[in-house]
Design an enzyme around this catalytic site. Structure first.
Site, short mmCIF file in Angstrom:
data_model
loop_
_atom_site.label_atom_id
_atom_site.label_comp_id
_atom_site.label_asym_id
_atom_site.label_seq_id
_atom_site.Cartn_x
_atom_site.Cartn_y
_atom_site.Cartn_z
N CYS A 39 -25.78 -14.47 -57.07
CA CYS A 39 -26.85 -15.03 -57.91
C CYS A 39 -28.13 -15.27 -57.11
O CYS A 39 -29.23 -15.10 -57.65
CB CYS A 39 -26.38 -16.33 -58.55
SG CYS A 39 -25.14 -16.11 -59.84
N CYS B 246 -35.13 -11.45 -45.17
CA CYS B 246 -34.96 -11.39 -46.63
C CYS B 246 -35.04 -12.82 -47.16
O CYS B 246 -35.77 -13.64 -46.61
CB CYS B 246 -33.64 -10.70 -46.99
SG CYS B 246 -32.17 -11.61 -46.48
#
Length: 389
Positions: A201, A347
Site C-alpha cells: 500500500c 525512493c
C-alpha cells in the site's frame, strides 16, 4: 445450521448480565442469533493479525458484537499516513503504539470484553503459541511472508483463517479452513510471486474506504463461524472492485498435492517464510544515510542522485537535484547515468531504490548506493519542508 467453532463446554458456563442483554438486544431478538449465539460470542477468542487497515474495522465490529476476547498482534506505531484508512487510531494517537491506541478505542466501544495485546512481530518462533490460544484468526497482514505463516499455523492448529487483502481499488476475502472441508492459502497460491513484483500500500496506494469494506466482511465471517449461522466463505473467494462496485465469487478447491493440507503433507511446522517468499533485506545492498547525503550536498561532492519513484510521487515531494527515472524504466535508461560517478538512489522508503541498486549492479555499476529510509527519512531528519505522504 452450521456448527459453531466454539466448544460447547465453554459456552455452557457463560451467562449474560442485564447490561449485556440491553447492549446486545438487537442480536438477541434475531432468531438466527438469540441469547445462545450471544453467549457463544462472549465465549469466543479471536486473534487479529495487525491493527492496520483491515484489522481496524474488523476489531471494532467484533468488539461491538460482544466477542469476549480479542487478541491483536502488531509491533508498529501510529503514523499520520495511517489515519486515511486505519480507523482504530486518531490524530492524538500519532507516535503511539498501535496496540495501545487499539486497546483504548476498543475499550471505549465495549468495556466488558478482554483485550490481549501481543507487541511483537508475528514470526515462525511465536506464531504457533499465539494462535493456539484463539478460536478464529482474522488475518489483516499486508505481506506474503506473514500470510503464508498465518495460513500454515492455522492449518497445524486447526483454526479457521479469515483472510483479507486490498490493493488500490480491489479487495478480496475468504475463509481458509481445511479442517472444515475447505482449501488453504497455499492451495490458492502454491508459490509466492517474485520478490518486489507486487507493491504494498505504501508503494501503490489504496482507497481509504476499501479496507473498511473488506475488514467488515472478515468480521462478518468470524461472527458466522462463532455463532454457527449461514454459509461461511469456505471454498469461496469474494472479490470486490470499488470503481465499478462489483462483487465476484470464485470457487476454490483444496489441492490434494498441497504441502501443508494435502493428502501427503510435507510441511508440519513453521518454516523460514522470508526465505520462502524471497524477501530481500535492503541492508544487503550498499547504502548511505540521509545525513551522509546532506553532508555530500553541503560539501558539493560530485555524485548523481536518482529518484526511482513514479512521476506523480515526484510532484508530491522531491529532493532538490534528483533526476527522476522510475523503477520500471531504470534498466532501459541505465546508459543515461555516468558509470564512473558515485550514484545515490532513493525512493519513498528505501525498498524500490534497493531493487534499483541491484538492477544497476547487474549492469556493471559498482559505485551505487541506496538512500536508507528514502525521501521519508529525508523529510523527518533533514528537511521538514518536504511533505511526507
Amino acid at each position: 445450521m452450521r456448527k459453531s467453532v466454539i466448544p460447547e463446554e465453554r459456552v455452557s458456563g457463560i451467562g449474560l448480565t442485564r447490561e449485556e442483554t440491553a447492549r446486545y438486544s438487537r442480536h438477541l431478538i434475531m432468531p438466527e442469533v438469540t441469547a445462545d449465539g450471544q453467549r457463544r460470542l462472549k465465549a469466543a477468542r479471536v486473534l487479529c493479525i495487525g491493527a492496520g487497515g483491515l484489522g481496524s474495522p474488523a476489531a471494532l465490529y467484533l468488539a461491538a458484537a460482544g466477542v469476549g476476547t480479542i487478541g491483536i498482534v502488531d509491533f508498529d506505531d501510529v503514523d499520520l499516513s495511517n489515519l486515511q484508512r486505519q480507523i482504530l487510531h486518531g490524530t492524538k494517537d500519532v507516535g503511539r503504539s498501535k496496540l495501545e491506541s487499539a486497546r483504548d478505542r476498543l475499550r471505549d466501544i465495549n468495556p466488558d470484553i478482554d483485550i490481549e495485546l501481543h507487541q511483537c512481530r508475528f514470526s515462525s518462533e511465536n506464531a504457533s503459541e499465539i494462535v493456539s490460544e484463539y478460536d478464529v484468526v482474522v488475518d489483516g497482514s499486508d505481506n506474503f511472508a506473514t500470510r503464508y505463516l498465518s495460513n500454515d499455523v492455522c492449518v497445524f492448529e486447526k483454526k479457521p483463517n479469515v483472510y483479507g487483502s486490498v490493493f488500490r481499488f480491489e479487495g478480496q476475502t475468504t475463509v481458509f479452513a481445511p479442517h472444515l472441508g475447505g482449501p488453504c492459502y497455499r492451495c490458492l497460491f502454491p508459490e509466492p510471486p517474485p520478490p518486489e513484483s507486487v507493491p504494498n500500500c505504501a508503494q501503490a496506494g489504496v482507497l481509504g474506504v476499501l479496507p473498511g469494506i473488506i475488514g467488515l466482511l472478515q468480521a462478518i465471517e468470524a461472527i458466522k463461524l462463532i455463532v454457527g449461522i449461514g454459509e461461511p466463505l469456505i471454498g469461496r473467494l469474494l472479490h470486490f472492485e470499488a470503481l465499478n462496485v462489483k462483487f465476484r465469487e470464485l470457487n476454490l478447491r483444496r489441492d490434494p498435492q498441497c504441502p501443508v493440507c494435502g493428502d501427503n503433507p510435507t510441511i508440519f511446522s513453521p518454516i523460514d517464510y522470508d526465505q520462502f517468499c524471497g524477501v530481500r533485506d535492503e541492508k544487503m545492498v550498499p547504502a548511505i544515510s540521509v545525513n551522509e547525503l546532506k553532508r555530500k550536498m553541503d560539501a558539493r561532492e560530485a555524485f548523481e542522485l536518482v529518484d526511482v519513484r513514479e512521476p506523480f510521487e515526484y510532484e508530491i515531494a522531491r529532493i532538490d537535484g534528483a533526476q527522476l527515472i522510475p523503477l520500471g524504466e531504470i534498466a532501459n535508461r541505465a546508459d543515461e547515468l555516468q558509470r564512473g560517478q558515485q550514484i545515490v538512489v532513493h525512493c519513498h522508503s528505501g525498498t524500490r531504490s534497493a531493487q534499483a541498486v541491484r538492477l544497476l549492479q547487474q549492469r556493471g555499476f559498482s559505485n551505487v548506493y541506496n538512500l536508507e529510509g528514502g525521501i521519508d527519512a529525508w523529510s523527518e531528519q533533514i528537511d521538514p519542508s518536504v511533505p511526507k505522504y
